[in-house]
Design an enzyme around this catalytic site. Structure first.
Site, mmCIF file in Angstrom:
data_model
loop_
_atom_site.group_PDB
_atom_site.id
_atom_site.type_symbol
_atom_site.label_atom_id
_atom_site.label_comp_id
_atom_site.label_asym_id
_atom_site.label_seq_id
_atom_site.Cartn_x
_atom_site.Cartn_y
_atom_site.Cartn_z
ATOM 1 N N ARG A 255 35.711 101.678 24.530
ATOM 2 C CA ARG A 255 36.234 101.058 25.735
ATOM 3 C C ARG A 255 35.354 101.462 26.918
ATOM 4 O O ARG A 255 34.938 102.619 27.034
ATOM 5 C CB ARG A 255 37.683 101.476 25.994
ATOM 6 C CG ARG A 255 38.701 100.834 25.054
ATOM 7 C CD ARG A 255 38.809 99.335 25.288
ATOM 8 N NE ARG A 255 39.854 98.697 24.509
ATOM 9 C CZ ARG A 255 39.689 98.188 23.289
ATOM 10 N NH1 ARG A 255 38.495 98.267 22.706
ATOM 11 N NH2 ARG A 255 40.696 97.601 22.663
ATOM 12 N N GLU A 284 35.259 93.761 32.653
ATOM 13 C CA GLU A 284 34.795 92.727 31.722
ATOM 14 C C GLU A 284 35.292 91.356 32.157
ATOM 15 O O GLU A 284 36.490 91.176 32.391
ATOM 16 C CB GLU A 284 35.274 93.059 30.304
ATOM 17 C CG GLU A 284 34.665 94.336 29.763
ATOM 18 C CD GLU A 284 35.059 94.651 28.321
ATOM 19 O OE1 GLU A 284 35.896 93.915 27.741
ATOM 20 O OE2 GLU A 284 34.522 95.626 27.773
ATOM 21 N N HIS A 303 31.539 92.578 24.302
ATOM 22 C CA HIS A 303 32.726 93.103 23.615
ATOM 23 C C HIS A 303 33.031 92.240 22.392
ATOM 24 O O HIS A 303 34.175 91.861 22.147
ATOM 25 C CB HIS A 303 33.932 93.150 24.554
ATOM 26 C CG HIS A 303 34.983 94.136 24.127
ATOM 27 N ND1 HIS A 303 35.888 94.705 24.980
ATOM 28 C CD2 HIS A 303 35.272 94.665 22.897
ATOM 29 C CE1 HIS A 303 36.698 95.527 24.331
ATOM 30 N NE2 HIS A 303 36.341 95.515 23.060
#
Length: 365
Positions: A255, A284, A303
């Site tokens: 993360r 993000e 991601h």
């Protein structure tokens, strides 16, 4: 069969209702993840449907009357239970992170929260190895050399071999342990920081345990693979980045907020460390003016580096199995809010499920 607009058609499971978050679908109503094993719900006679709206936060009106929710991106908060006369018994997350889930709120309302470590383990471990090799081999820089007609500059981008290096792991959970196996052919030396890993487990894997500062200082590559908690937020900060070798690289497949991104950008800018590989960011998507986007010594992914058909089937299968276990009145594996297991509210809900005459046939088998 369940569809984007309506529930499954099997009447035998009409008493157990499952909502699937709509962020799985593209604009044409196709599941962007491909086969996530929703057919197993049909086979068990479960009444399932995609939720009517795509939302960043599940509200009580989205989930009221459902027995379970299989979800990926939406947050589960205290508001998820507000106004819900009959809130879900299970929130089955497609993935391993749960930082967007209010576990206390779920526990207070007798709701189980599960994740899918068995489905994500190998895809994420493979993604970590891919990112490691990409950073060591300067893949981003070499790709740009070809695209920009700078072929003659290739001598400036000599890479580093992986064989014999010391790899530092921040977190030694299931995924990191799988990565250890993938790294063995490279004859690397492994050291990890994980205060919750039993020493005998690490020893059996051939991994030395050390404090986080030692891992940062000794490793040729540091790979962040731990969960995001208040304890791990900005665990990798400016002080710890300064401990790293100038030839070392940092990777994050966990993360974004575990790493202080501003501090990392500065360390990369002044070449305090050799490079980085990031599948995750503090925000993000990253802002268009984020300096990371223009750096040659960084490999970036949105991601999604572990997004493969293997992960789709693995995460989906694991989440569906959790749903079917609950449909059969059983507690599924991989419950993250373990405090709920002693809740009388949960026991009452599970007992009610097993007493239903129209429980899904073969559920939990």
């Amino acid at each position: 069969m369940g569809t984007a607009s309506g529930p499954g058609s099997s009447a035998s499971g009409a008493g157990f209702r499952v909502g699937v978050s709509r962020d799985f679908l593209d604009a044409d109503g196709r599941n962007v993840w491909g086969d996530i094993r929703l057919g197993d719900l049909d086979a068990a006679g479960v009444d399932w449907h995609y939720l009517p709206r795509d939302t960043a936060e599940l509200l009580g009106s989205d989930v009221d009357g459902l027995d379970a929710v299989l979800f990926a991106g939406p947050a589960v908060t205290a508001r998820t239970f507000e106004g819900a006369v009959r809130p879900p018994l299970l929130f089955a997350r497609f993935g391993v992170g749960y930082d967007a889930v209010d576990l206390d709120a779920c526990t207070r309302n007798g709701a189980l929260v599960t994740i899918t470590p068995d489905g994500a383990r190998r895809p994420v471990a493979t993604a970590a190895l891919t990112l490691l090799l990409s950073v060591l081999h300067n893949v981003t820089a070499k790709d740009r050399l070809v695209r920009e007609g700078r072929w003659a500059e290739k001598e400036q981008w000599m890479g580093l071999g992986l064989t014999g290096r010391r790899i530092g792991l921040i977190g030694l959970g299931n995924t990191a342990r799988d990565l250890v196996g993938l790294l063995r052919p490279f004859e690397v030396d492994l050291v990890a920081y994980d205060p919750y890993c039993p020493p005998e487990t690490a020893a059996a894997l051939g991994v030395g345990l050390a404090d986080v500062d030692t891992v940062m200082a000794q490793a040729d590559a540091v790979i962040v693979m731990c969960a995001l908690t208040e304890e791990t937020r900005h665990l990798v900060d400016a002080r710890r980045l300064a401990l790293m070798k100038p030839t070392a690289v940092l990777l994050n497949v966990a993360r974004g907020p575990i790493v202080d991104e501003a501090a990392l950008i500065e360390a990369l800018r002044i070449r305090r460390i050799r490079g980085a590989g990031l599948d995750v960011f503090e925000s993000e998507p990253p802002a268009p003016d984020n300096p990371l986007l223009g750096m040659d010594n960084v490999v970036l992914s949105p991601h999604a580096l572990a997004w493969t058909d293997e992960m789709s089937a693995g995460n989906g299968g694991s989440a569906v199995r959790a749903v079917l276990e609950v449909a059969a009145g059983r507690v599924p594996p991989f419950v993250v809010n373990r405090d709920v297991l002693g809740s009388p509210q949960l026991a009452e809900k599970l007992a009610e499920l097993t007493a239903r005459p129209d429980a899904p046939a073969g559920a939990g088998a």
